[in-house]
Design a protein around this motif. Structure first.
Motif, short mmCIF file in Angstrom:
data_model
loop_
_atom_site.label_atom_id
_atom_site.label_comp_id
_atom_site.label_asym_id
_atom_site.label_seq_id
_atom_site.Cartn_x
_atom_site.Cartn_y
_atom_site.Cartn_z
N GLY A 114 60.91 23.21 38.04
CA GLY A 114 60.17 24.25 38.75
C GLY A 114 58.68 23.98 38.75
N LEU A 115 58.15 23.49 37.62
CA LEU A 115 56.72 23.20 37.54
C LEU A 115 56.36 22.03 38.46
CD1 LEU A 115 56.07 23.59 33.70
CD2 LEU A 115 55.54 25.21 35.53
N ALA A 116 57.20 21.02 38.50
CA ALA A 116 56.93 19.89 39.40
C ALA A 116 56.94 20.35 40.85
CB ALA A 116 57.98 18.79 39.16
N GLU A 117 57.85 21.28 41.18
CA GLU A 117 57.89 21.80 42.55
C GLU A 117 56.63 22.59 42.87
OE1 GLU A 117 60.69 24.69 45.36
OE2 GLU A 117 61.31 24.17 43.32
N MET A 118 56.15 23.40 41.89
CA MET A 118 54.91 24.14 42.09
C MET A 118 53.74 23.18 42.30
SD MET A 118 55.40 27.06 39.13
CE MET A 118 53.69 27.55 39.18
N TRP A 119 53.72 22.10 41.54
CA TRP A 119 52.67 21.10 41.69
C TRP A 119 52.67 20.54 43.11
CZ3 TRP A 119 49.29 19.29 37.78
CH2 TRP A 119 48.53 18.16 38.10
N ASP A 120 53.85 20.18 43.60
CA ASP A 120 53.97 19.62 44.94
C ASP A 120 53.56 20.64 46.01
OD1 ASP A 120 54.85 17.25 43.88
OD2 ASP A 120 56.98 17.70 44.15
N LEU A 121 53.90 21.91 45.79
CA LEU A 121 53.54 22.94 46.77
C LEU A 121 52.02 23.11 46.85
CD1 LEU A 121 56.21 25.73 46.03
CD2 LEU A 121 55.98 24.37 48.13
N GLN A 122 51.35 23.06 45.70
CA GLN A 122 49.89 23.18 45.71
C GLN A 122 49.26 21.99 46.43
OE1 GLN A 122 48.08 23.93 41.91
NE2 GLN A 122 49.44 25.66 41.45
N VAL A 123 49.75 20.80 46.15
CA VAL A 123 49.20 19.61 46.82
C VAL A 123 49.45 19.69 48.32
CG1 VAL A 123 49.41 17.10 47.03
CG2 VAL A 123 49.40 18.16 44.77
N ASP A 124 50.65 20.13 48.70
CA ASP A 124 50.97 20.26 50.12
C ASP A 124 50.07 21.31 50.78
OD1 ASP A 124 52.81 19.70 52.43
OD2 ASP A 124 53.21 21.84 52.20
N ALA A 125 49.82 22.42 50.07
CA ALA A 125 48.92 23.45 50.60
C ALA A 125 47.51 22.90 50.79
CB ALA A 125 48.90 24.66 49.67
N MET A 126 47.09 22.03 49.86
CA MET A 126 45.76 21.44 49.96
C MET A 126 45.65 20.58 51.22
SD MET A 126 43.76 18.98 47.23
CE MET A 126 45.01 17.68 47.42
N PHE A 127 46.66 19.76 51.48
CA PHE A 127 46.62 18.91 52.67
C PHE A 127 46.75 19.73 53.95
CE2 PHE A 127 47.86 15.49 49.62
CZ PHE A 127 46.81 14.63 49.88
N THR A 128 47.58 20.77 53.90
CA THR A 128 47.71 21.64 55.08
C THR A 128 46.39 22.34 55.38
OG1 THR A 128 50.05 22.04 54.61
CG2 THR A 128 48.95 23.61 56.06
N ALA A 129 45.76 22.85 54.33
CA ALA A 129 44.47 23.52 54.51
C ALA A 129 43.42 22.56 55.02
CB ALA A 129 44.02 24.15 53.19
N ASP A 130 43.46 21.31 54.54
CA ASP A 130 42.48 20.32 54.99
C ASP A 130 42.66 20.02 56.48
OD1 ASP A 130 40.34 18.39 54.29
OD2 ASP A 130 41.84 16.91 54.86
N ARG A 131 43.91 19.88 56.90
CA ARG A 131 44.17 19.63 58.33
C ARG A 131 43.74 20.82 59.17
NH1 ARG A 131 48.03 20.93 61.93
NH2 ARG A 131 49.27 22.02 60.35
#
Length: 531
Positions: A114-131
């Protein structure tokens, strides 16, 4: 630590045994972790992430502590510089627990997946926000404003989007009409369509109610709060990742604000100087003034009334929110939006300590004024209160200085008589208009004290007897009617009249004394003496 989640934990700061209870575990994969913070949370991160913090480490730790985060677990990614400089000292000063661990997601632990999934979600949100941020910046650079930003965000994020002022008045809206209608009927907005920025439903962050989700972020430019960006959805569940994306998008909205401020500042200064000249009687010939006003979109070639709006003398409470623009400017912008819907040709200007409005006069002017005031004040509390003075009408610009003086008098005396939030027309002042012209305020107070004598004392009995005298004078010494209004027995009131005449003289038989007493009571009300 007993759970086995933290491998080889080593406490480097704070009292772990006395730390807050851990109710949840979260990860910090991006420097801007605010959307994911929770009270009682053990936050797990790495030195690589901490090294990308923009704010000083002591500020970051203070923010975690204020949000009641339970502690911070850090994986060492660099043995040479294991922790940011000053981190241990700052954590020790706060008593905030910091532990160093060998791994973030130990293999085989129940929480690791679950923690690894949360980590990936935050990174994905960062890239989405950057785009998203890059696209929005391109829109702004191409000349787009809030309407274009709101429309693009509504399509990209599949929801209804609002851009509002700091007090919640809508500037732009976009999205599916059915979703916008649901938003309008939701607790997030009041009956006028204003975002409830002073309640939990309109507060910053992520809120949910049933199948309704709303995300609200501050639009801040140059450290000043300029508004809110709102995302609303009933079609999908909004999450902390959406909050992060909206917060990043809000920074682009701030670019629009900054651009508009640069463009408008020169024009607003020119408008304010023009209005000051009008109020001082230095505007020039009627035709010249009317023509110049049209360049601002103002119609002054008609019967006009002057409104003066001044913030009530209430100290604003300190807030963790970004600093806001000066109060008078905020109120002027709020009134400009409210007046524009009812009188597009009105002039609304922020001066040093007040907002001045020149608007058309009509049969229901005061009703319109009260509608505008109610709109600006909104349904909820939390807005800075203000008083309003309204003048008579003038048909020429030459009469504006006198009308401005009337509005100022109405504001001042109305506030003295009715307290804060008073909305007063000059014609409603009665004899107080004349009393307000007396420059020597000590002479007024002396007259009141000499006329009312011991009734000016600050005691319950004096206040009670003043009220009796006030009603007696208002009913023209009608004993029966006064007794009825005050809920006294007739004989009780007769006794009070006798007592009052022993103090003040035979006012029941002396019209001149009754006039003096009425004026003295008015002065006490105006001056707030023992009220």
């Amino acid at each position: 630590m007993a759970s086995g989640l933290l491998l080889s934990p080593e406490a480097v700061a704070g009292d772990v045994e006395a730390a807050r209870d851990v109710s949840s575990v979260g990860v910090m994969a991006v420097p801007d972790i605010a959307p994911w913070l929770r009270a009682g949370q053990l936050l797990v991160t790495s030195t690589s992430v901490l090294s990308r913090l923009v704010e000083p480490i002591e500020v970051f730790l203070s923010r975690l502590d204020l949000r009641s985060v339970a502690g911070l677990a850090v994986r060492l990614d660099d043995a040479v510089a294991p922790l940011p400089d000053g981190m241990i000292e700052a954590a020790a000063d706060l008593g905030f627990p910091v532990v160093v661990v060998d791994d973030l997601f130990p293999a085989g632990h129940a929480l690791s997946g679950g923690l690894a999934e949360m980590w990936d979600l935050q990174v994905d949100a960062m890239f989405t926000a950057d785009r998203l941020r890059k696209v929005l910046v391109d829109l702004v650079m191409a000349g787009g404003g809030h309407d274009e930003l709101a429309s693009w965000m509504a399509r990209e994020m599949s929801g209804a989007v609002l851009i509002t002022t700091p007090d919640g008045r809508q500037l732009s809206r976009a999205g599916d009409e059915s979703e916008l209608r649901r938003l309008a009927a939701s607790p997030a907005l009041d009956s006028t369509g204003r975002l409830r920025t002073d309640s939990i439903d309109g507060g910053l962050g992520l809120r949910s109610r049933g199948d309704e989700f709303v995300v609200v972020s501050t639009i801040s430019a140059n450290g000043i709060d300029h508004g809110r960006l709102v995302l609303y959805s009933t079609e999908r569940t909004l999450s902390s990742e959406d909050l992060y994306i909206v917060e990043q998008a809000a920074t682009v909205c701030a670019l629009v604000v900054a651009r508009e401020l640069v463009v408008s500042s020169v024009e607003e200064k020119h408008q304010a100087n023009f209005v000051r000249d009008l109020l001082r009687g230095r505007g020039g010939e009627h035709e010249h003034v009317v023509a110049h006003a049209r360049t601002f979109g103002w119609d002054l070639d008609r019967p006009l009334v002057v409104l003066v709006i001044e913030p009530d003398p209430v100290v604003e409470e300190a807030s963790p929110m970004p600093a806001r623009m000066p109060l008078v400017e905020r109120q002027a912008r709020a009134f400009a939006g409210a007046v524009a819907e009812r009188d597009p040709g009105a002039a609304v200007t922020a001066l040093a300590t007040e907002t001045v409005i020149l608007m058309g006069d009509g049969a229901d002017t005061m009703n319109v004024v009260r509608e505008i005031v109610d709109y600006v004040r909104g349904d909820g509390g939390g807005r800075c209160s203000f008083g309003v003075g309204v003048s008579r009408a003038t048909t020429t610009v030459d009469g504006i200085p006198a009308m401005y003086s009337q509005a100022r008098t109405a504001l001042k005396v109305g506030r003295q008589l009715s307290g804060v939030r008073a909305v007063t027309h000059f014609d409603d002042l009665g004899v107080c208009r004349l009393l307000s012209l007396v420059e020597d305020e000590r002479e007024l107070e002396s007259f009141a004290q000499e006329t009312l004598r011991e009734l000016t004392e600050d005691t319950a009995e004096a206040r009670d007897m003043r009220r009796t005298l006030e009603v007696l004078l208002a009913t023209n010494i009608n004993i029966a009617e006064t007794a009825r209004q005050l809920h006294f027995h007739y004989n009780t009131l007769r006794y009070r009249v006798t007592k009052l005449e022993k103090m003040l003289g035979s006012f029941t038989e002396n019209p001149g004394l009754r006039l003096d007493l009425s004026l003295a009571l008015k002065i006490m009300a105006m001056r707030g003496i023992n009220s």
